[in-house]
Design a protein around this motif. Structure first.
Motif, mmCIF file in Angstrom:
data_model
loop_
_atom_site.group_PDB
_atom_site.id
_atom_site.type_symbol
_atom_site.label_atom_id
_atom_site.label_comp_id
_atom_site.label_asym_id
_atom_site.label_seq_id
_atom_site.Cartn_x
_atom_site.Cartn_y
_atom_site.Cartn_z
ATOM 1 N N LYS A 1 0.800 -1.272 -0.160
ATOM 2 C CA LYS A 1 0.041 0.063 -0.054
ATOM 3 C C LYS A 1 0.809 1.222 0.124
ATOM 4 C CE LYS A 1 -4.091 -2.192 2.156
ATOM 5 N NZ LYS A 1 -4.765 -2.315 3.492
ATOM 6 N N SER A 2 2.004 1.141 0.735
ATOM 7 C CA SER A 2 2.877 2.463 0.884
ATOM 8 C C SER A 2 3.517 2.619 -0.573
ATOM 9 C CB SER A 2 3.833 2.374 1.929
ATOM 10 O OG SER A 2 4.972 1.225 1.778
ATOM 11 N N LYS A 3 3.846 1.420 -1.362
ATOM 12 C CA LYS A 3 4.525 1.596 -2.367
ATOM 13 C C LYS A 3 3.655 2.171 -3.561
ATOM 14 C CE LYS A 3 8.274 0.579 -3.640
ATOM 15 N NZ LYS A 3 9.411 1.456 -3.710
ATOM 16 N N ARG A 4 2.210 1.703 -3.494
ATOM 17 C CA ARG A 4 1.275 1.987 -4.262
ATOM 18 C C ARG A 4 1.022 3.404 -3.968
ATOM 19 N NH1 ARG A 4 -0.615 2.894 -9.050
ATOM 20 N NH2 ARG A 4 -2.733 3.107 -9.175
ATOM 21 N N ALA A 5 1.009 3.943 -2.751
ATOM 22 C CA ALA A 5 0.922 5.449 -2.646
ATOM 23 C C ALA A 5 2.100 6.239 -3.296
ATOM 24 C CB ALA A 5 0.659 5.799 -1.140
ATOM 25 N N GLY A 6 3.229 5.749 -3.293
ATOM 26 C CA GLY A 6 4.416 6.393 -3.650
ATOM 27 C C GLY A 6 4.085 6.279 -5.291
ATOM 28 N N GLU A 7 3.800 5.373 -6.013
ATOM 29 C CA GLU A 7 3.401 5.502 -7.288
ATOM 30 C C GLU A 7 2.416 6.663 -7.776
ATOM 31 O OE1 GLU A 7 3.801 0.660 -8.668
ATOM 32 O OE2 GLU A 7 1.805 1.780 -8.921
ATOM 33 N N GLN A 8 1.304 6.527 -7.024
ATOM 34 C CA GLN A 8 0.195 7.591 -7.121
ATOM 35 C C GLN A 8 0.773 9.012 -6.950
ATOM 36 O OE1 GLN A 8 -2.322 6.015 -4.261
ATOM 37 N NE2 GLN A 8 -3.758 5.382 -6.061
ATOM 38 N N HIS A 9 1.615 9.325 -6.336
ATOM 39 C CA HIS A 9 2.476 10.454 -5.964
ATOM 40 C C HIS A 9 3.167 10.835 -7.243
ATOM 41 C CE1 HIS A 9 1.097 11.637 -2.062
ATOM 42 N NE2 HIS A 9 1.922 10.761 -1.569
ATOM 43 N N VAL A 10 4.162 9.893 -7.793
ATOM 44 C CA VAL A 10 4.869 10.033 -8.963
ATOM 45 C C VAL A 10 3.980 10.379 -10.208
ATOM 46 C CG1 VAL A 10 6.239 9.065 -10.592
ATOM 47 C CG2 VAL A 10 6.621 8.641 -8.102
ATOM 48 N N GLN A 11 2.774 9.650 -10.350
ATOM 49 C CA GLN A 11 1.764 10.014 -11.497
ATOM 50 C C GLN A 11 1.259 11.460 -11.760
ATOM 51 O OE1 GLN A 11 -0.016 6.133 -10.740
ATOM 52 N NE2 GLN A 11 -0.011 5.802 -13.138
ATOM 53 N N LEU A 12 1.050 11.852 -10.541
ATOM 54 C CA LEU A 12 0.304 13.145 -10.185
ATOM 55 C C LEU A 12 1.360 14.266 -10.329
ATOM 56 C CD1 LEU A 12 -1.996 12.474 -7.108
ATOM 57 C CD2 LEU A 12 -2.739 13.253 -9.402
ATOM 58 N N LEU A 13 2.310 14.089 -9.714
ATOM 59 C CA LEU A 13 3.549 15.274 -9.725
ATOM 60 C C LEU A 13 4.474 15.281 -10.790
ATOM 61 C CD1 LEU A 13 3.774 14.922 -5.754
ATOM 62 C CD2 LEU A 13 2.687 16.611 -7.052
ATOM 63 N N SER A 14 4.841 14.360 -11.383
ATOM 64 C CA SER A 14 5.885 14.350 -12.307
ATOM 65 C C SER A 14 5.224 14.022 -13.678
ATOM 66 C CB SER A 14 6.858 13.139 -12.133
ATOM 67 O OG SER A 14 7.896 13.077 -13.273
ATOM 68 N N SER A 15 5.770 14.955 -14.705
ATOM 69 C CA SER A 15 5.362 14.862 -16.136
ATOM 70 C C SER A 15 6.365 14.007 -16.824
ATOM 71 C CB SER A 15 5.413 16.390 -16.680
ATOM 72 O OG SER A 15 6.445 16.841 -16.658
ATOM 73 N N LYS A 16 7.548 13.574 -16.266
ATOM 74 C CA LYS A 16 8.483 12.828 -17.024
ATOM 75 C C LYS A 16 8.716 11.658 -16.247
ATOM 76 C CE LYS A 16 11.244 16.303 -18.084
ATOM 77 N NZ LYS A 16 12.388 16.948 -18.641
ATOM 78 N N PHE A 17 7.984 10.875 -16.060
ATOM 79 C CA PHE A 17 8.177 9.612 -14.957
ATOM 80 C C PHE A 17 8.096 8.079 -15.670
ATOM 81 C CE2 PHE A 17 3.532 9.632 -15.101
ATOM 82 C CZ PHE A 17 3.285 8.335 -15.181
ATOM 83 N N PHE A 18 9.033 7.402 -15.070
ATOM 84 C CA PHE A 18 9.219 6.153 -15.350
ATOM 85 C C PHE A 18 8.543 5.260 -14.109
ATOM 86 C CE2 PHE A 18 12.308 7.981 -17.831
ATOM 87 C CZ PHE A 18 12.041 7.745 -19.260
ATOM 88 N N ILE A 19 7.623 4.499 -13.889
ATOM 89 C CA ILE A 19 7.539 3.527 -12.804
ATOM 90 C C ILE A 19 7.726 2.167 -13.130
ATOM 91 C CG2 ILE A 19 5.523 2.786 -11.139
ATOM 92 C CD1 ILE A 19 4.373 5.189 -11.330
ATOM 93 N N VAL A 20 8.861 1.827 -12.561
ATOM 94 C CA VAL A 20 9.317 0.374 -13.044
ATOM 95 C C VAL A 20 9.151 -0.634 -11.770
ATOM 96 C CG1 VAL A 20 11.472 -1.008 -13.460
ATOM 97 C CG2 VAL A 20 11.069 1.260 -14.212
ATOM 98 N N ARG A 21 7.880 -1.266 -12.123
ATOM 99 C CA ARG A 21 7.799 -2.508 -11.087
ATOM 100 C C ARG A 21 8.435 -3.568 -11.205
ATOM 101 N NH1 ARG A 21 1.297 -1.786 -12.339
ATOM 102 N NH2 ARG A 21 0.804 0.196 -11.010
ATOM 103 N N THR A 22 9.274 -4.239 -10.252
ATOM 104 C CA THR A 22 9.871 -5.451 -10.485
ATOM 105 C C THR A 22 9.674 -6.380 -9.225
ATOM 106 O OG1 THR A 22 12.192 -6.037 -10.878
ATOM 107 C CG2 THR A 22 12.077 -4.311 -9.139
ATOM 108 N N SER A 23 10.294 -7.464 -9.384
ATOM 109 C CA SER A 23 9.730 -8.519 -8.414
ATOM 110 C C SER A 23 11.179 -9.496 -8.275
ATOM 111 C CB SER A 23 8.723 -9.173 -9.217
ATOM 112 O OG SER A 23 9.124 -9.928 -10.351
#
Length: 282
Positions: free
Chosen positions: A126-148
Motif C-alpha cells: 500500500k505504501s509503495k502504491r501510494a508512492g506510485e500515485q504521487h509520482v503519477q500526479l506530480l511528475s510529467s516525466k516519470f518511469f514507474i518500474v515495477r519489479t519482483s
C-alpha cells in the motif's frame, strides 16, 4: 547523463552506481547524504546537483515489520517519494521510481499487465502504491518500474539465503504456491539505462523472462550451483508470515515490447550469471 541515485547503499542502488558510473556522471546518495523524508533537504540536494535523471530506489522494504510500522513505511515510501517528485519536476529532471509486484493482490489467474488494477494487501504494498500515485500526479516525466523477486551481489536476498541455509541443513521447505518472476539486478540496471535515455514515460513491468514458484526457484539455485540438499514443497499456510504475499505476482512485459525494448533474458539464464558473479566475488 547526470544521474542521481537514492538508496545508493541498497542491493539495487549499489549495482546502479557501479555499472552506470562507468559511463555516466552518477551521484549515489545513501540515507546519510539524503534523508528523503526531509522535504527541505530533498529540495536543496536535488537543486544543488541538478541531475538529468533521478533513479529512486530508496525505500522501506521490511515487508513483515511494516505491518507494525505503518507510519514509517508510508513516511518513507509515500511521503519521501512525493518530496523527491516535487523537486524533480521543478528542475525538469526525469524521475524513475522503482516499485514492486506487491501493488497487486495476487488473485489474478494470468500474469499482471501494467494497466491492471492495483490492489495491494500488505502495508508495504500500500505504501509503495501510494508512492506510485504521487509520482503519477506530480511528475510529467516519470518511469514507474515495477519489479519482483530481486537478487544481486549486494545485500540479502533469496538466492543467498538458500545457499547459506544449505550449508547447515540437509533439507529445506520452500513455498510452492506463490508464483512470480525472479529479477537479477545487473539485468535490471542495464534495462534502466536504456529506459532513462528515452522519453517513453509510463509504467513498466520489468523482470527476467519466465515464471516460477519459490520452490522451483530454490531447486534451480541448487541445481545450478551444484549444491546437494533436499528441497520439499510446502503451502503458504504452512509458512505463515505477518504480511500477506501475492500468490501470483507474475508480470507481463507489455510496455517493454510496445516501446520497442528487448525482453530481459530468461530467469534461469540470469541465475547462472549471478551464481558465476557470486563465485568470482569470493
Amino acid at each position: 547523463m547526470k544521474i542521481l541515485v537514492t538508496g545508493a547503499n541498497g542491493q539495487l542502488g549499489r549495482d546502479i552506481v557501479k555499472i552506470l558510473g562507468t559511463r555516466h556522471e552518477v551521484y549515489g546518495l545513501g540515507r546519510e547524504q539524503l534523508d528523503i523524508t526531509n522535504e527541505k533537504q530533498c529540495e536543496n540536494v536535488l537543486k544543488d546537483l541538478n541531475p538529468d535523471v533521478i533513479i529512486h530506489t530508496a525505500a522501506y522494504t521490511a515487508v513483515d515489520l511494516a505491518e507494525k510500522e505503518t507510519e514509517l513505511a508510508f513516511l518513507v515510501n509515500a511521503q519521501g517519494t512525493k518530496n523527491l517528485a516535487i523537486t524533480a519536476e521543478s528542475i525538469g529532471a526525469k524521475f524513475c521510481y522503482i516499485s514492486t509486484d506487491y501493488v497487486f493482490d495476487g488473485t489474478a489467474t494470468n500474469a499482471y499487465r501494467e494497466d491492471d488494477e492495483a490492489n495491494p494487501q500488505s502495508v508495504y504494498g500500500k505504501s509503495k502504491r501510494a508512492g506510485e500515485q504521487h509520482v503519477q500526479l506530480l511528475s510529467s516525466k516519470f518511469f514507474i518500474v515495477r519489479t519482483s523477486w530481486v537478487y544481486g551481489i549486494y545485500g540479502a536476498n533469496f538466492v543467498k539465503t538458500m545457499l547459506n541455509l544449505a550449508k547447515s541443513r540437509d533439507s529445506l521447505m520452500v513455498v510452492n504456491d506463490q508464483f512470480g518472476s525472479p529479477t537479477y539486478t545487473v539485468d535490471l540496471v542495464l534495462f534502466l539505462e536504456k529506459l532513462i535515455k528515452t522519453e517513453q514515460y509510463g509504467i513498466f513491468h520489468v523482470s527476467n523472462a519466465g515464471i516460477c514458484s519459490w520452490f522451483k526457484f530454490a531447486c534451480a539455485i541448487f541445481e545450478e550451483s551444484g549444491v546437494k540438499v533436499q528441497v520439499n514443497p510446502c503451502t503458504t499456510e504452512e509458512f505463515p508470515r505477518s504480511a500477506p504475499r501475492p500468490r501470483n505476482s507474475a508480470m507481463q512485459h507489455e510496455a517493454i515490447r510496445a516501446n520497442g525494448f528487448d525482453e530481459m533474458r530468461p530467469w534461469r539464464e540470469a541465475l547462472k550469471a549471478f551464481l558465476k558473479e557470486l563465485e568470482e566475488s569470493k
